[in-house]
Design a protein around this motif. Structure first.
Motif, PDB file in Angstrom:
ATOM      1  N   ALA A  90      17.120 -27.195 -13.635  1.00 40.01           N
ATOM      2  CA  ALA A  90      16.908 -28.642 -13.764  1.00 40.01           C
ATOM      3  C   ALA A  90      17.742 -29.178 -14.923  1.00 40.01           C
ATOM      4  CB  ALA A  90      15.424 -28.941 -13.979  1.00 40.01           C
ATOM      5  N   PRO A  92      19.484 -32.134 -16.598  1.00 37.01           N
ATOM      6  CA  PRO A  92      19.424 -33.601 -16.519  1.00 37.01           C
ATOM      7  C   PRO A  92      20.795 -34.205 -16.227  1.00 37.01           C
ATOM      8  CG  PRO A  92      18.240 -32.790 -18.452  1.00 37.01           C
ATOM      9  CD  PRO A  92      18.997 -31.628 -17.893  1.00 37.01           C
ATOM     10  N   ASP A  93      20.790 -35.309 -15.493  1.00 36.23           N
ATOM     11  CA  ASP A  93      22.046 -35.969 -15.135  1.00 36.23           C
ATOM     12  C   ASP A  93      22.864 -36.332 -16.371  1.00 36.23           C
ATOM     13  OD1 ASP A  93      21.352 -35.726 -12.524  1.00 36.23           O
ATOM     14  OD2 ASP A  93      20.913 -37.854 -12.182  1.00 36.23           O
ATOM     15  N   GLU A  95      22.931 -34.918 -19.304  1.00 36.07           N
ATOM     16  CA  GLU A  95      23.541 -33.716 -19.884  1.00 36.07           C
ATOM     17  C   GLU A  95      24.754 -33.284 -19.060  1.00 36.07           C
ATOM     18  OE1 GLU A  95      22.705 -31.988 -22.547  1.00 36.07           O
ATOM     19  OE2 GLU A  95      20.681 -32.611 -23.090  1.00 36.07           O
TER      20      GLU A  95
END
Length: 248
Positions: A90, A92-93, A95
């Motif tokens: 997962a 994050p967008d 990151e």
């Protein structure tokens, strides 16, 4: 570990294991074939209003297509970075967007294309990360299938022996993580044949051309940052053993 055999042995075990390995290989080849297609792929539900375009490499900015920069430099760096991420399942967008911008501006000094969800660069990067995840599972199944099918007497193992072996590896102390499958030596954790082979084939090989990107600290990653990769390896081996166990 010595696998106990029963007196009555058939060839069904190897047939089942071979089918699992073959299925994993076919799914990986299909994914790779789709990535080299000359046309965008249309996927979605049966409703035409829900369909969306999956970008291909030809949709990337020209700077990333030049000299195959995307496949030779961008992707190895992306996977090296993802392997250092604490939770590679997962990311994050934000990151991911930041990492992609750092990589691209390091490789192409005047790069000014947008990197955000919905754009070709971002979408192809996320697709590649998904393929990277799935390769851990398919490679793990192949490694374990070979381990279970190999036998000094060239005989197939019985279904009972396969179940017993899988249970021994995943139950209790998780011996599949340790060198020589000896869970009593904690210093040898994550050094089993399964983990090291999976780590080499599913991660090190795709990252072999990773350039030095100071903004991401890739040189340090190559030496120390493997937390995410080890977690992927451990999860893939554990789940593969569980799946094979359920087949018998």
């Amino acid at each position: 570990m010595k696998v106990v055999k029963e007196l009555h042995i058939t060839t069904m075990t190897n047939i089942r294991i071979d089918k699992l390995a073959k299925k994993a290989k076919e799914s990986r080849e299909l994914a790779l074939a789709s990535s080299t297609s000359d046309q965008p792929l249309l996927t979605g539900t049966n409703s035409t209003t829900c369909r969306h375009i999956c970008f291909i490499n030809a949709n990337l900015p020209e700077e990333l297509q030049e000299d195959r920069r995307w496949s030779k430099q961008m992707l190895p760096t992306l996977l090296m970075w993802a392997g250092s991420f604490p939770d590679p399942w997962a990311i994050p967008d934000l990151e991911l967007m930041t990492a992609l911008r750092i990589i691209m501006t390091s490789l192409v000094s005047d790069f000014n294309s947008h990197v955000c969800p919905g754009m070709p660069t971002f979408m192809l990067a996320t697709w590649q990360l998904g393929l990277w995840h799935s390769n851990f599972s398919s490679t793990a199944i192949t490694l374990i299938a070979h381990f279970l099918a190999s036998d000094p007497d060239d005989d197939a193992q019985s279904a009972t022996a396969v179940r017993w072996t899988c249970n021994e590896l995943i139950d209790g102390l998780l011996s599949f993580l340790y060198q020589d499958l000896d869970a009593t030596n904690l210093a040898h954790a994550y050094q089993s044949h399964f983990i090291l082979q999976l780590f080499a084939h599913a991660h090190l090989w795709p990252c072999i051309r990773c350039p030095d990107i100071p903004g991401l600290g890739t040189n340090a990653m190559k030496k120390h940052a493997v937390r995410g990769v080890l977690s992927l390896c451990a999860a893939a081996v554990h789940n593969s053993l569980s799946v094979i166990d359920l087949q018998f």
